[in-house]
Design an enzyme around this catalytic site. Structure first.
Site, PDB file in Angstrom:
ATOM      1  N   LYS A 111       0.831  -1.205   0.000  1.00  0.00           N
ATOM      2  CA  LYS A 111       0.000   0.000   0.000  1.00  0.00           C
ATOM      3  C   LYS A 111       0.870   1.261   0.000  1.00  0.00           C
ATOM      4  CE  LYS A 111      -4.152  -1.848   0.172  1.00  0.00           C
ATOM      5  NZ  LYS A 111      -5.159  -1.654  -0.903  1.00  0.00           N
ATOM      6  N   LYS A 194      -4.839 -11.451  -8.738  1.00  0.00           N
ATOM      7  CA  LYS A 194      -5.911 -11.240  -7.793  1.00  0.00           C
ATOM      8  C   LYS A 194      -6.913 -10.230  -8.318  1.00  0.00           C
ATOM      9  CE  LYS A 194      -6.953  -9.454  -3.202  1.00  0.00           C
ATOM     10  NZ  LYS A 194      -6.481  -8.598  -2.101  1.00  0.00           N
ATOM     11  N   LYS A 197     -10.625  -4.204  -6.207  1.00  0.00           N
ATOM     12  CA  LYS A 197     -11.230  -2.943  -6.627  1.00  0.00           C
ATOM     13  C   LYS A 197     -10.187  -1.948  -7.108  1.00  0.00           C
ATOM     14  CE  LYS A 197     -15.056  -3.368  -3.320  1.00  0.00           C
ATOM     15  NZ  LYS A 197     -14.573  -4.526  -2.539  1.00  0.00           N
TER      16      LYS A 197
END
Length: 327
Positions: A111, A194, A197
């Site tokens: 992230k 994967k 969103k």
């Protein structure tokens, strides 16, 4: 009866990865365990959603939970922010965690790489908040996907460290629960490993047949099989994963044989996947619309779920305060 806890961040509609990777296992577990499932709206704050989106997203996920088969008579569903005790336990657990071990968490590093201008403290301590979500109910099992396995180890570390520091055996170490004994990871349509969103490679449970078909037909492929019985590259293995989750074994075997004898036509494969996914998603989509229109029922489900979750968390925090030394 063993207690199970798990949740999903309300950052948009549920997609196939959520359904096959988590929610389907929730539905299976509600008949055999004492289940608490929550909508993790606090977790979503790491991405700074707009205020008007938070409540709407929570209602959307709740309707989708119910449409997927969760029964509020069997499993309680609540919104994370309705249980304020979670934050107190989050504080206590953070006092026992070290900066270095939080910085080594793979999801934090990923992230931080993707959003370098928003590496906030909530992102760093995400595993501790997840641990608080679980440990406040003293859960013994947590349905997880592959991407959450390290966070689950951190939750176990939180439990062990608390027990060790205070010389107690209070928190059980929650164990990973996998649907059908394996963590099912639904791939993205862009050839990535994967569906997510943020990657923009999803098929959502609210997508109509036309949208689903259009997305599937654009899925990444290669030049086709060149050598009989050869190993499938990742992008093609991804397509066959979609067959596994939506088609019959006979259909899967048919296309697998086409791959093995080098006669597979990707257009035919994609049309079959699209048709089977449409058939899988259509009844769920219809139920989502029905539940979404019944705001009164959704509010009642969330309120009743929060009452049970608060009572559970309050009982835990009462003992935690006593163990730590607070009156």
């Amino acid at each position: 009866m063993e207690r199970v806890v798990s949740g999903i961040r309300p950052t948009g509609n549920l997609h196939l990865g959520n359904y096959f990777g988590a929610v389907k296992s929730f539905v299976e577990m509600q008949n055999n365990y004492d289940c608490l499932f929550f909508i993790a709206d606090w977790h979503s704050l790491t991405t700074h959603p707009k205020p008007e989106n938070i409540q709407e997203s929570a209602r959307t996920i709740l309707a989708e939970y119910l449409a997927c088969g969760l029964d509020p008579e069997k499993a309680k569903i609540y919104v994370q922010s309705d249980v304020k005790e979670t934050l107190e336990l989050y504080l206590f657990l953070n006092m026992n965690m070290y900066l270095g071990e939080l910085e080594r968490v793979t999801t934090f590093k990923e992230k931080a790489r993707k959003q370098p201008d928003n590496v906030n403290a909530g992102l760093l301590t995400y595993p501790t908040l997840m641990a608080a979500d679980i440990l406040q109910h003293r859960a013994v099992k947590v349905p997880v996907g592959k991407d959450q396995e390290q966070n689950m180890e951190m939750a176990r570390k939180c439990a062990r460290r608390f027990n060790h520091i205070y010389g107690v055996e209070f928190f059980p170490e929650p164990q990973n629960f996998y649907f059908n004994a394996t963590a099912l990871k639904v791939p993205g349509l862009d050839g990535s490993g994967k569906m997510g969103k943020s990657e923009g490679n999803c098929i959502y449970l609210r997508d109509d047949d036309k949208t689903i078909t259009k997305k599937v037909m654009k899925a990444v492929t290669d030049n086709g099989p060149q050598v009989p019985n050869s190993e499938k590259p990742e992008v093609i293995e991804n397509l066959f994963t979609f067959l596994k989750i939506s088609s019959t074994q006979e259909t899967y075997d048919y296309f697998n044989e086409k791959w093995n004898d080098c006669t597979l036509r990707y257009g035919d494969l994609k049309k079959q996947i699209a048709a089977d996914l449409c058939a899988t998603i259509a009844p769920i989509r219809e139920r989502i619309e029905e539940y979404s229109a019944n705001t009164e029922f959704l509010n009642r489900v969330a309120m009743e779920g929060a009452e049970v979750a608060r009572a559970s968390a309050q009982a835990t925090l009462k003992e935690v305060r006593k163990i730590i030394g607070f009156k």
